[in-house]
Motif scaffolding. Sequence first.
Motif, short mmCIF file in Angstrom:
data_model
loop_
_atom_site.label_atom_id
_atom_site.label_comp_id
_atom_site.label_asym_id
_atom_site.label_seq_id
_atom_site.Cartn_x
_atom_site.Cartn_y
_atom_site.Cartn_z
N ASN A 113 3.84 -5.43 19.57
CA ASN A 113 2.68 -4.40 19.25
C ASN A 113 2.57 -3.69 20.75
OD1 ASN A 113 1.54 -5.08 16.89
ND2 ASN A 113 0.71 -7.05 17.87
N ASP A 114 3.45 -3.86 21.64
CA ASP A 114 3.69 -2.99 22.92
C ASP A 114 4.79 -2.14 22.66
OD1 ASP A 114 1.54 -3.07 24.51
OD2 ASP A 114 2.78 -4.25 26.33
N ARG A 115 5.54 -2.06 21.49
CA ARG A 115 6.61 -1.30 21.33
C ARG A 115 6.21 0.23 21.07
NH1 ARG A 115 11.47 -4.95 19.31
NH2 ARG A 115 11.51 -6.52 20.97
N LEU A 116 6.97 1.14 21.35
CA LEU A 116 6.57 2.60 20.67
C LEU A 116 7.09 2.51 19.15
CD1 LEU A 116 7.82 4.91 23.36
CD2 LEU A 116 5.54 4.33 22.95
N CYS A 117 6.06 3.18 18.45
CA CYS A 117 6.34 2.86 17.01
C CYS A 117 5.39 4.12 16.31
CB CYS A 117 5.75 1.75 16.36
SG CYS A 117 4.17 1.42 16.41
N ARG A 118 5.82 4.52 15.19
CA ARG A 118 4.85 5.57 14.24
C ARG A 118 4.13 4.64 13.25
NH1 ARG A 118 6.79 10.48 15.17
NH2 ARG A 118 8.98 10.61 15.75
N CYS A 119 2.97 5.03 12.92
CA CYS A 119 2.16 4.25 11.92
C CYS A 119 1.83 5.23 10.89
CB CYS A 119 1.22 3.74 12.63
SG CYS A 119 -0.21 4.88 13.22
N ALA A 120 1.31 4.65 9.63
CA ALA A 120 0.58 5.74 8.46
C ALA A 120 -0.50 6.37 8.88
CB ALA A 120 0.68 4.68 7.40
N GLY A 121 -1.38 5.67 9.93
CA GLY A 121 -2.84 6.50 10.21
C GLY A 121 -2.69 7.36 11.21
N GLU A 122 -1.60 7.74 11.95
CA GLU A 122 -1.72 8.70 12.88
C GLU A 122 -0.35 9.45 12.90
OE1 GLU A 122 -4.73 7.16 16.41
OE2 GLU A 122 -2.57 6.93 16.45
N ASP A 123 -0.12 10.77 13.47
CA ASP A 123 1.01 11.19 13.45
C ASP A 123 1.66 10.86 15.08
OD1 ASP A 123 0.99 12.36 11.06
OD2 ASP A 123 -0.13 14.33 12.15
N GLY A 124 2.46 10.90 15.31
CA GLY A 124 3.25 10.62 16.76
C GLY A 124 3.56 9.43 17.05
N MET A 125 4.11 9.27 18.04
CA MET A 125 4.59 7.88 18.69
C MET A 125 3.55 7.09 19.60
SD MET A 125 7.73 6.87 17.64
CE MET A 125 8.74 6.06 19.08
N ASP A 126 3.43 6.10 19.71
CA ASP A 126 2.63 5.23 20.46
C ASP A 126 2.84 3.82 20.22
OD1 ASP A 126 0.92 4.75 22.94
OD2 ASP A 126 -0.49 6.39 22.02
N HIS A 170 0.80 -1.31 -0.22
CA HIS A 170 -0.13 -0.17 -0.19
C HIS A 170 0.83 1.49 0.02
CE1 HIS A 170 -2.96 -3.08 0.95
NE2 HIS A 170 -3.93 -2.22 0.32
N GLY A 171 1.98 1.22 -0.27
CA GLY A 171 2.77 2.51 -0.43
C GLY A 171 4.24 2.29 0.30
N ARG A 172 5.01 3.46 0.06
CA ARG A 172 6.34 3.47 0.66
C ARG A 172 6.31 3.55 2.18
NH1 ARG A 172 10.17 6.65 -3.20
NH2 ARG A 172 9.77 5.60 -5.03
N ARG A 173 5.44 4.53 2.56
CA ARG A 173 5.37 4.51 3.98
C ARG A 173 4.72 3.35 4.85
NH1 ARG A 173 1.52 8.94 7.47
NH2 ARG A 173 3.23 8.99 9.16
N GLU A 174 3.89 2.67 4.27
CA GLU A 174 3.33 1.41 4.86
C GLU A 174 4.30 0.35 4.91
OE1 GLU A 174 1.58 3.47 2.98
OE2 GLU A 174 -0.29 3.76 3.85
N VAL A 175 5.12 0.06 3.74
CA VAL A 175 6.18 -0.64 3.64
C VAL A 175 7.45 -0.38 4.73
CG1 VAL A 175 7.94 -1.77 2.02
CG2 VAL A 175 5.62 -1.47 1.47
N ALA A 176 7.68 0.93 4.75
CA ALA A 176 8.70 1.26 5.84
C ALA A 176 8.25 0.83 7.22
CB ALA A 176 8.88 2.75 5.78
N PHE A 177 6.83 0.96 7.52
CA PHE A 177 6.51 0.50 8.70
C PHE A 177 6.49 -1.04 8.69
CE2 PHE A 177 4.46 4.74 8.81
CZ PHE A 177 5.38 5.32 9.46
N LEU A 178 6.05 -1.65 7.81
CA LEU A 178 6.16 -3.13 7.90
C LEU A 178 7.51 -3.62 8.00
CD1 LEU A 178 4.41 -5.58 5.46
CD2 LEU A 178 7.04 -5.67 5.50
N ASN A 179 8.64 -2.94 7.61
CA ASN A 179 9.92 -3.56 7.62
C ASN A 179 10.46 -3.36 9.08
OD1 ASN A 179 10.49 -4.21 5.12
ND2 ASN A 179 11.11 -2.27 4.54
N ARG A 180 9.96 -1.77 9.77
CA ARG A 180 10.37 -1.80 11.08
C ARG A 180 9.49 -3.13 12.13
NH1 ARG A 180 14.12 1.18 13.00
NH2 ARG A 180 13.15 1.03 14.84
N ALA A 181 8.58 -3.26 11.65
CA ALA A 181 7.53 -4.37 12.50
C ALA A 181 8.41 -5.66 12.45
CB ALA A 181 6.17 -4.74 11.88
#
Length: 171
Positions: A141-154, A104-115
């Motif tokens: 899923n309990d680690r701090l991360c960024r995601c494509a759907g929201e700004d900021g870390m959680d 679904h896009g570079r950003r989503e793939v970047a987050f997949l790679n971090r996962a």
Amino acid sequence: MQLGLTWPLQRLLKVSVPYGEPTDRGLCWDAHCITLHGRSSLLLVHCASRYTCVRYDLSAMDWRHLEERVWEEIEQGLLDAGIPEEQVAAYLQEAGEIQLTRTHGRREVAFLNRAWEDVLSADLLVDQSSHRQPMLNHAVNDRLCRCAGEDGMDTAQAHLERYFQEREQTR
């Protein structure tokens, strides 16, 4: 539901899939084939929240029935995340039948790679006697991360919970 396949997963499945039509990112997951403890495994990442599910040790038959394994893993993963059963059922009904697409896009793939990196760093939690990996999923899923759907870390867990809260408020 759109399931975006990475290039390595497309090669493994011997398929070529098109880009999907733009849709709500929350109804999309990206999938990748990874190796855990020498076993072929499936990594699923929710595009909006980066919530991650791992299915360990897939057989050739499992890969041939990918849509069924994905559906089972997403349903159980959302229940494991504490999403109420009726919300999971409504989500899966709205998401509809699985449509295989490209990721679904570079950003989503970047987050997949971090996962994926998070999964590999927590691989001591792999239960080699089970395909399902709730402890590993929870740790990732309990680690701090960024995601494509929201700004900021959680945490991905918190991102997912907010996604489902917003879904409920708009219903």
